[in-house]
Motif scaffolding. Structure first.
Motif, PDB file in Angstrom:
ATOM      1  N   GLU A 167      46.635 -22.744  39.596  1.00  0.00           N
ATOM      2  CA  GLU A 167      45.523 -21.689  40.139  1.00  0.00           C
ATOM      3  C   GLU A 167      46.095 -21.303  41.455  1.00  0.00           C
ATOM      4  N   HIS A 168      45.709 -19.869  41.778  1.00  0.00           N
ATOM      5  CA  HIS A 168      45.855 -19.707  43.271  1.00  0.00           C
ATOM      6  C   HIS A 168      45.054 -20.004  43.998  1.00  0.00           C
ATOM      7  N   PRO A 169      45.722 -20.547  45.222  1.00  0.00           N
ATOM      8  CA  PRO A 169      44.782 -21.380  46.058  1.00  0.00           C
ATOM      9  C   PRO A 169      43.786 -20.701  46.858  1.00  0.00           C
ATOM     10  N   HIS A 170      44.160 -19.280  46.935  1.00  0.00           N
ATOM     11  CA  HIS A 170      43.181 -18.572  48.052  1.00  0.00           C
ATOM     12  C   HIS A 170      42.041 -17.779  47.136  1.00  0.00           C
ATOM     13  N   ARG A 171      42.043 -17.969  45.843  1.00  0.00           N
ATOM     14  CA  ARG A 171      41.200 -17.075  45.113  1.00  0.00           C
ATOM     15  C   ARG A 171      39.718 -17.808  45.351  1.00  0.00           C
ATOM     16  N   MET A 172      38.791 -16.983  45.770  1.00  0.00           N
ATOM     17  CA  MET A 172      37.472 -17.258  45.944  1.00  0.00           C
ATOM     18  C   MET A 172      36.712 -17.005  44.599  1.00  0.00           C
ATOM     19  N   GLN A 173      37.090 -16.040  43.851  1.00  0.00           N
ATOM     20  CA  GLN A 173      36.374 -15.514  42.702  1.00  0.00           C
ATOM     21  C   GLN A 173      37.124 -15.304  41.587  1.00  0.00           C
ATOM     22  N   ALA A 174      36.843 -14.909  40.523  1.00  0.00           N
ATOM     23  CA  ALA A 174      37.475 -14.460  39.348  1.00  0.00           C
ATOM     24  C   ALA A 174      36.841 -13.269  38.910  1.00  0.00           C
ATOM     25  N   GLU A 175      36.745 -12.805  37.627  1.00  0.00           N
ATOM     26  CA  GLU A 175      36.297 -11.652  37.446  1.00  0.00           C
ATOM     27  C   GLU A 175      34.726 -11.450  37.453  1.00  0.00           C
TER      28      GLU A 175
ATOM     29  N   ILE B  51      35.057 -30.707  46.332  1.00  0.00           N
ATOM     30  CA  ILE B  51      35.200 -29.762  45.165  1.00  0.00           C
ATOM     31  C   ILE B  51      35.785 -28.546  45.674  1.00  0.00           C
ATOM     32  N   ALA B  52      35.378 -28.061  46.686  1.00  0.00           N
ATOM     33  CA  ALA B  52      35.807 -26.643  47.426  1.00  0.00           C
ATOM     34  C   ALA B  52      37.441 -26.900  47.600  1.00  0.00           C
ATOM     35  N   TYR B  53      37.784 -27.804  48.272  1.00  0.00           N
ATOM     36  CA  TYR B  53      39.276 -28.062  48.523  1.00  0.00           C
ATOM     37  C   TYR B  53      39.823 -28.220  47.248  1.00  0.00           C
ATOM     38  N   SER B  54      39.560 -28.996  46.106  1.00  0.00           N
ATOM     39  CA  SER B  54      40.289 -29.364  45.015  1.00  0.00           C
ATOM     40  C   SER B  54      40.284 -28.086  44.160  1.00  0.00           C
ATOM     41  N   LEU B  55      39.257 -26.913  44.227  1.00  0.00           N
ATOM     42  CA  LEU B  55      39.521 -25.613  43.571  1.00  0.00           C
ATOM     43  C   LEU B  55      40.084 -24.790  44.249  1.00  0.00           C
ATOM     44  N   GLY B  56      40.778 -25.014  45.515  1.00  0.00           N
ATOM     45  CA  GLY B  56      41.562 -24.102  46.171  1.00  0.00           C
ATOM     46  C   GLY B  56      41.223 -23.396  47.374  1.00  0.00           C
ATOM     47  N   ALA B  57      40.147 -24.015  48.121  1.00  0.00           N
ATOM     48  CA  ALA B  57      39.840 -23.666  49.193  1.00  0.00           C
ATOM     49  C   ALA B  57      40.708 -23.975  50.509  1.00  0.00           C
ATOM     50  N   VAL B  58      41.017 -23.185  51.385  1.00  0.00           N
ATOM     51  CA  VAL B  58      41.804 -23.555  52.672  1.00  0.00           C
ATOM     52  C   VAL B  58      41.356 -24.304  53.492  1.00  0.00           C
ATOM     53  N   ASP B  59      39.891 -24.208  53.746  1.00  0.00           N
ATOM     54  CA  ASP B  59      38.950 -24.858  54.523  1.00  0.00           C
ATOM     55  C   ASP B  59      37.724 -24.783  53.984  1.00  0.00           C
TER      56      ASP B  59
END
Length: 285
Positions: free
Chosen positions: A23-31, A65-73
């Motif tokens: 997954e793209h690590p910077h993605r905060m949302q999908a469609e 969970i936020a970190y594991s789903l791609g959040a930088v911080d």
């Protein structure tokens, strides 16, 4: 809800829980219409808090969970009445979500399941699907709890064994079994009414004291002290007191004081109700 998009969302096969592709690590949302990282993190923290978990556990789970789903911080602030999560994406943009907590109960199974999910996500690094993680959390949250019949039976047995543990006779234990059973039936009815929790606990105290004194008057038991204490044990705020102490030790002073106050109000409601029941019964008799 739209926050930021980092490209086209990747969908996992419907039979899998996690995506096997990066997954793209910077993605905060999908469609549009799909959950975002803050959505899932807040949902996890809310699930922990609503089911009797400690403040630090809710914060750690949401951040993990936020970190594991791609959040930088990511950071979280939790009190007994609110969950707040702030997430930073790869472009250093901040995304904050707040959720008010209005329901609190005890379900240690759900706490364990949410914890296990967060650790599974963390072990996978940043390769998990936000959508699938959110769906799995929904399955945990919406899973049926123990049936009302099971809870009622357990409450009666709990009261009975407390009576025996306090040195009561089998007659006092039997009385505690019946009164504990009736108390839980009454509480199940009251919990469906739009009543303040203090009023519900006040009513619980009245029910306990009146039924115990009635048992003495009918000659079932010789004294109401042990039976009354045994039945009260099923509604005393033991978990709230423990969580308050753990929060204070962990440095969560706001949550610790709030939980301690909640436990005090619970005890006050039970005490006032019990005293009122005794006065009512003595006035009638």
């Amino acid at each position: 809800m739209s926050i930021i998009t980092g490209g086209k969302a990747h969908h996992s096969p419907p039979h899998t829980i996690f995506s096997d592709t990066e997954e793209h690590p910077h993605r905060m949302q999908a469609e549009a219409g799909q959950e975002t990282i803050p959505d899932v993190a807040v949902k996890a923290g809310t699930a922990i808090l609503e089911n009797g978990g400690e403040t630090y556990r809710a914060e750690e789970t949401a951040v993990r969970i936020a970190y594991s789903l791609g959040a930088v911080d990511a950071s979280a602030f939790v009190t007994p009445t609110v969950v707040m999560v702030s997430v930073t994406d790869k472009t250093r943009q901040y995304h904050t979500l707040i959720r008010r907590i209005t329901r609190r109960g005890v379900n240690l199974t759900k706490i364990a399941q949410v914890n296990e999910l967060s650790r599974r996500l963390a072990r996978r690094g940043k390769r998990s699907s936000v959508t699938q993680a959110g769906r799995l959390l929904d399955l945990i949250i919406q899973a049926p709890a123990y049936s009302a019949r099971s809870v009622i039976c357990a409450a009666g047995l709990c009261s009975m064994f407390f009576a025996l543990m306090f040195g009561g006779s089998w007659r006092e234990a039997a009385a505690a079994l019946v009164i504990g059973f009736l108390l839980r039936v009454g509480l199940n009815r009251l919990e469906h009414l739009p009543l303040n929790s203090f009023i519900v606990l006040f009513a619980a105290g009245i029910i306990i004291s009146v039924l115990c004194e009635l048992s003495v008057m009918l000659g079932v038991i010789s004294s109401a002290v042990i039976t009354m204490t045994a039945v009260l044990m099923q509604v005393v705020p033991g978990l709230a007191i423990v969580n308050a102490i753990r929060d204070l030790i962990a440095g969560d002073l706001v949550s610790g004081v709030a939980r301690a106050t909640d436990a005090f109000m619970t005890a006050a409601g039970l005490s006032a109700g019990t005293a009122a029941g005794l006065l009512i019964f003595s006035g009638i008799v």
